[in-house]
Design an enzyme around this catalytic site. Structure first.
Site, PDB file in Angstrom:
ATOM      1  N   ASP A 191       0.833  -1.211   0.000  1.00 19.58           N
ATOM      2  CA  ASP A 191       0.000   0.000   0.000  1.00 19.58           C
ATOM      3  C   ASP A 191       0.865   1.258   0.000  1.00 19.58           C
ATOM      4  OD1 ASP A 191      -2.241  -1.537   0.014  1.00 19.58           O
ATOM      5  OD2 ASP A 191      -2.717  -1.246   2.137  1.00 19.58           O
TER       6      ASP A 191
ATOM      7  N   GLU B 176     -20.073  -2.455   6.333  1.00 22.09           N
ATOM      8  CA  GLU B 176     -19.825  -3.888   6.505  1.00 22.09           C
ATOM      9  C   GLU B 176     -18.337  -4.126   6.729  1.00 22.09           C
ATOM     10  OE1 GLU B 176     -20.437  -5.400   2.049  1.00 22.09           O
ATOM     11  OE2 GLU B 176     -22.029  -4.043   2.690  1.00 22.09           O
TER      12      GLU B 176
ATOM     13  N   LYS C  67     -14.526  -5.546   5.880  1.00 23.41           N
ATOM     14  CA  LYS C  67     -13.709  -5.839   4.701  1.00 23.41           C
ATOM     15  C   LYS C  67     -12.972  -7.137   4.977  1.00 23.41           C
ATOM     16  CE  LYS C  67     -10.731  -3.923   1.190  1.00 23.41           C
ATOM     17  NZ  LYS C  67      -9.751  -4.969   1.059  1.00 23.41           N
TER      18      LYS C  67
ATOM     19  N   ARG D 279     -11.621 -12.975  -9.574  1.00 22.51           N
ATOM     20  CA  ARG D 279     -11.680 -11.653 -10.169  1.00 22.51           C
ATOM     21  C   ARG D 279     -10.720 -11.514 -11.353  1.00 22.51           C
ATOM     22  NH1 ARG D 279     -10.388  -5.998  -7.117  1.00 22.51           N
ATOM     23  NH2 ARG D 279      -8.469  -7.085  -6.659  1.00 22.51           N
TER      24      ARG D 279
ATOM     25  N   GLU E 163     -16.650 -12.907  -0.791  1.00 19.80           N
ATOM     26  CA  GLU E 163     -15.268 -13.208  -0.443  1.00 19.80           C
ATOM     27  C   GLU E 163     -15.149 -14.638   0.085  1.00 19.80           C
ATOM     28  OE1 GLU E 163     -13.429 -10.566  -1.010  1.00 19.80           O
ATOM     29  OE2 GLU E 163     -11.560 -10.721   0.149  1.00 19.80           O
TER      30      GLU E 163
ATOM     31  N   CYS F 168      18.048 -29.267  26.746  1.00 18.60           N
ATOM     32  CA  CYS F 168      17.016 -28.331  27.167  1.00 18.60           C
ATOM     33  C   CYS F 168      17.620 -27.225  28.026  1.00 18.60           C
ATOM     34  CB  CYS F 168      15.958 -29.095  27.947  1.00 18.60           C
ATOM     35  SG  CYS F 168      14.859 -28.001  28.833  1.00 18.60           S
TER      36      CYS F 168
HETATM   37  S1  IVH Z   1     -17.374  -4.454  -2.462  1.00 17.07           S
HETATM   38  C1  IVH Z   1     -17.508  -2.446  -6.474  1.00 17.07           C
HETATM   39  N1  IVH Z   1     -17.423  -5.346   0.009  1.00 17.07           N
HETATM   40  O1  IVH Z   1     -12.039  -5.926  -1.230  1.00 17.07           O
HETATM   41  C2  IVH Z   1     -17.118  -2.780  -5.092  1.00 17.07           C
HETATM   42  N2  IVH Z   1     -15.485  -5.740  -1.277  1.00 17.07           N
HETATM   43  O2  IVH Z   1     -10.819  -3.928  -3.576  1.00 17.07           O
HETATM   44  C3  IVH Z   1     -16.645  -4.167  -5.010  1.00 17.07           C
HETATM   45  N3  IVH Z   1     -13.757  -7.024  -0.098  1.00 17.07           N
HETATM   46  O3  IVH Z   1     -10.961  -7.918  -3.451  1.00 17.07           O
HETATM   47  C4  IVH Z   1     -16.149  -4.591  -3.711  1.00 17.07           C
HETATM   48  N4  IVH Z   1     -14.844  -7.252   1.801  1.00 17.07           N
HETATM   49  O4  IVH Z   1     -13.103  -8.904  -2.572  1.00 17.07           O
HETATM   50  C5  IVH Z   1     -16.706  -5.240  -1.124  1.00 17.07           C
HETATM   51  N5  IVH Z   1     -17.602  -6.084   2.209  1.00 17.07           N
HETATM   52  C6  IVH Z   1     -16.918  -5.987   1.079  1.00 17.07           C
HETATM   53  C7  IVH Z   1     -15.630  -6.543   0.953  1.00 17.07           C
HETATM   54  C8  IVH Z   1     -14.939  -6.396  -0.248  1.00 17.07           C
HETATM   55  C9  IVH Z   1     -13.730  -7.529   1.140  1.00 17.07           C
HETATM   56  C10 IVH Z   1     -12.658  -7.145  -1.070  1.00 17.07           C
HETATM   57  C11 IVH Z   1     -13.058  -7.537  -2.445  1.00 17.07           C
HETATM   58  C12 IVH Z   1     -11.973  -6.994  -3.306  1.00 17.07           C
HETATM   59  C13 IVH Z   1     -11.471  -5.848  -2.511  1.00 17.07           C
HETATM   60  C14 IVH Z   1     -11.915  -4.591  -3.155  1.00 17.07           C
END
Ligand code: IVH
Length: 655
Positions: free
Chosen positions: A41, A123, A125, A146, A182, A420
């Site tokens: 990042d 939600e 991530k 993806r 996911e 030991c």
């Molecule tokens: S929405 C158009 N919701 O984060 C938006 N993505 O860069 C699409 N991810 O690899 C993503 N938790 O798999 C969304 N609650 C969540 C998520 C989520 C994890 C991951 C997703 C992708 C990355 C997005």
């Protein structure tokens, strides 16, 4: 000719792009990253910043403009009907991150300052792998990764092995309903699986995300089926013949009603204040969750409003990922200490330059065991990746592979002690079929307290143990039987008498010829043995003067441990028992037969070809296809110095 300025923006941009491309390949294609996400990042943000300052350097093929990832050979490509995009990341982990997103949304929706708060769905991530599930008339017909966002991989067979993913949707017969979500691995499943891998001497996984991604992209569905995967739905792809609810939150409710797993940790939030509350609440809960998250995701709840905002190149404007402090960081491995567990298990512990990871400062981390440490080619002084997630003990998951690239001729600069550090007893009695987990299980279940008790456990009791199949019970009984035949020097050494190492044990056996004579020898008798001074003599005497120790000796004899008395030759400790090595190329000083004899003398096997079952490959000059194969399989490759270190004698550190 103008000399290129090493600091010039063009040059920096080119360097960053090359680095990002390399690391994206490791992450997305090989499922085996070399640096933590936080580091990736940072590089990504550096590149974005320079590109923002120098628009003339922008390029359509920059990693900032594309979703990286490509289709692996072996999987059929799947063109996504609706592209699978990425999501913008807010790296400001404070409340201001959420406020900035809300302000941007309000501006883009052209809302007046006094307009009511915007409604969002917040939600988690999840830290796994994005998957598109295609249902036609309610039936799962295809699952795809993806990939680069446009084209993914057909992983239907592997996804079908995940029990949580319904093959048929409940009360939904829409011609097309693509569900996105996911695939991830729970932390407890990950720990259990890695422990199993380590016990078998197989490669362990760096973190649950890589383990999950590796399993989904495993070409053999039978292997994928053995990896414990889970799934959460969080969105939609192509939809035909289904009336999507007006909000994202109601859409998730509908998916849940169809039988898809949707995470309960989600909330409809009003404005920035609501988002900040959610971010804080989930941050406090993060360690207690059964899976890894690296942040939360905020999405505009109204589907209409989402459509109004639309997308920029690779990301929707209506969603953002708000991060938490990273669970993996880079730091320096300063030294390695040995920790003695309750059951006598020795664990190498990394002493680290303190680093803030997963929300706390960490300066100790486990290295699991010596074999893991060697497999990861870790040396004291290395920059290493530390992971701390949940209440799991922080661990060193690998070393940072710097500009020098992969370490081939690996010479460890740390060795496990042969005795030991707490009680001085020898680290011996290598019993085939008996892993550390199993010892814990036997001790915890009060089945054994001492070594003789282990030998007296019958097949019935062993077979009745949890997670012990008939075959493993047989193997363990066979391993115990095999270890009963020993030599006097090895037996003396294994008793763990303070100051009695292998050499002294050998001298004692040679001099006295029988165990009884050693046990009854006076201090003067003992002093007559080469190598034995007053301290050692006193220690041997004190050991055999303890009735408890004599009892253990008798119990071991009664349990069938035997050797030939008068035997002077000593077998070397079987430090490579159960390991397979492959030799290739010409070593600088050792001939092939010599190397083979040295390996076999300590219990190792030398095989003719390289496979996943190979533990080490020893490569010399002009090593050929075997070395290539080893690299391909990610095996540990040693040079002659590395082999010598493995055999016991530690050579001087290489320059
Ligand atoms: S929405 C158009 N919701 O984060 C938006 N993505 O860069 C699409 N991810 O690899 C993503 N938790 O798999 C969304 N609650 C969540 C998520 C989520 C994890 C991951 C997703 C992708 C990355 C997005």
């Amino acid at each position: 000719m103008p000399v290129p300025d090493p600091e010039s923006p063009a040059r920096l941009v080119a360097e960053l792009r090359a680095k990002l491309q390399h690391h994206a390949q490791r992450y997305y294609v090989q499922d085996s990253p070399e640096i933590p996400d936080a580091e990736y990042d940072r590089l990504f943000r550096d590149l974005q910043a320079i590109e923002a300052e120098h628009p003339e350097l922008r390029s359509a093929d920059s990693p900032t403009e594309r979703v990286i990832g490509q289709v692996l050979d072996g999987f059929a490509p799947v063109r996504h009907a609706v592209p699978m995009l990425s999501i913008r990341t807010e790296t400001d982990t404070e409340a201001s991150g959420a406020q900035a997103f809300d302000a941007r949304v309000r501006r883009e929706l052209e809302l007046a300052d006094d307009a009511p708060a915007v409604q969002y769905n917040a939600e988690l991530k999840f830290d796994g792998l994005a998957i598109n599930l295609r249902y036609e008339h309610g039936l799962l017909v295809q699952a795809a990764t993806r990939g680069d966002g446009e084209t993914g991989e057909d992983v239907t067979q592997n996804i079908r092995t995940i029990g949580q993913i319904p093959r048929r949707l409940r009360s939904c017969s829409a011609p097309v309903l693509e569900v996105r979500g996911e695939v991830y691995m729970r932390r407890d499943d990950f720990e259990r699986m890695n422990e199993r891998q380590r016990e078998r001497g197989d490669k362990s996984f760096v973190n649950p995300r890589n383990a999950a991604a590796g399993a989904v992209r495993q070409l053999d569905p039978a292997i994928a089926a053995q990896r414990p995967l889970s799934f959460f739905a969080y969105g939609l792809g192509e939809v035909r013949g289904w009336d999507q609810p007006a909000t994202h939150s109601a859409t998730l409710d509908a998916l849940l009603a169809m039988g898809l797993p949707v995470c309960a940790d989600r909330a409809v939030c009003q404005g920035a204040a609501g988002l900040v509350r959610f971010h804080r609440a989930m941050g406090a809960k993060r360690d207690a969750l059964p899976f890894d998250i690296d942040g939360v995701v905020y999405k505009l709840d109204s589907v209409l409003q989402q459509q109004r905002l639309g997308f920029v190149t690779r990301e929707p404007r209506w969603a953002v990922a708000h991060k938490y402090p990273a669970q993996e960081q880079i730091t320096q491995l300063e030294r390695i200490e040995i920790q003695v567990g309750r059951t006598g298990k020795l664990t190498p512990v990394a002493k680290l330059a303190p680093v803030f990871v997963g929300g706390t400062t960490v300066s100790n981390a486990t290295l699991h065991n010596l074999f893991e440490l060697r497999r990861k080619r870790v040396r004291v002084g290395d920059q290493v990746i530390v992971r701390r997630a949940g209440d799991v003990i922080p661990e060193v998951v690998g070393r940072v592979i710097g500009a020098g690239g992969e370490r081939t001729g690996y010479v460890p600069n740390f060795q496990m002690p042969r005795s030991c550090p707490a009680c001085g007893s020898a680290v011996a009695m290598d019993i085939e079929g008996l892993g550390e987990k199993r010892v814990d299980q036997l001790v915890d279940g009060d089945l054994i307290r001492t070594l003789p008790e282990l030998y007296n456990l019958g097949l019935a009791k062993l077979a009745a143990l949890d997670r012990m199949g008939d075959k493993s019970a047989d193997n363990l009984v066979a391993g115990l039987a095999k270890s009963r035949a020993t030599t006097l020097p090895r037996f003396l050494y294994a008793l763990g008498i303070r100051h009695v190492g292998e050499a002294t044990a050998k001298e004692l056996a040679r001099h006295f010829g029988s165990l009884d004579r050693v046990m009854d020898a006076s201090s003067e008798d003992l002093l007559a043995v080469p190598d034995v001074g007053p301290v050692v003599a006193q220690s041997i005497r004190a050991f055999f003067d303890q009735p408890h120790n004599r009892e253990v000796v008798e119990q071991l004899r009664a349990a069938g441990i035997h050797w030939t008395e008068g035997e002077a030759a000593i077998a070397a400790p079987q430090t490579l028992a159960g390991m397979t090595l492959v030799l290739t190329g010409t070593l600088p000083t050792l001939g092939r037969d010599q190397a083979k004899a040295l390996i076999e003398a300590v219990g190792g096997k030398v095989a003719g070809s390289v496979s996943k079952k190979t533990h080490y490959v020893v490569a010399g000059e002009e090593a050929g296809a075997k070395l290539d194969k080893a690299r391909e399989l990610g095996l540990v490759v040693l040079d002659e110095a590395g082999l010598r270190a493995l055999l016991g004698g530690l050579p001087a550190d290489p320059p």
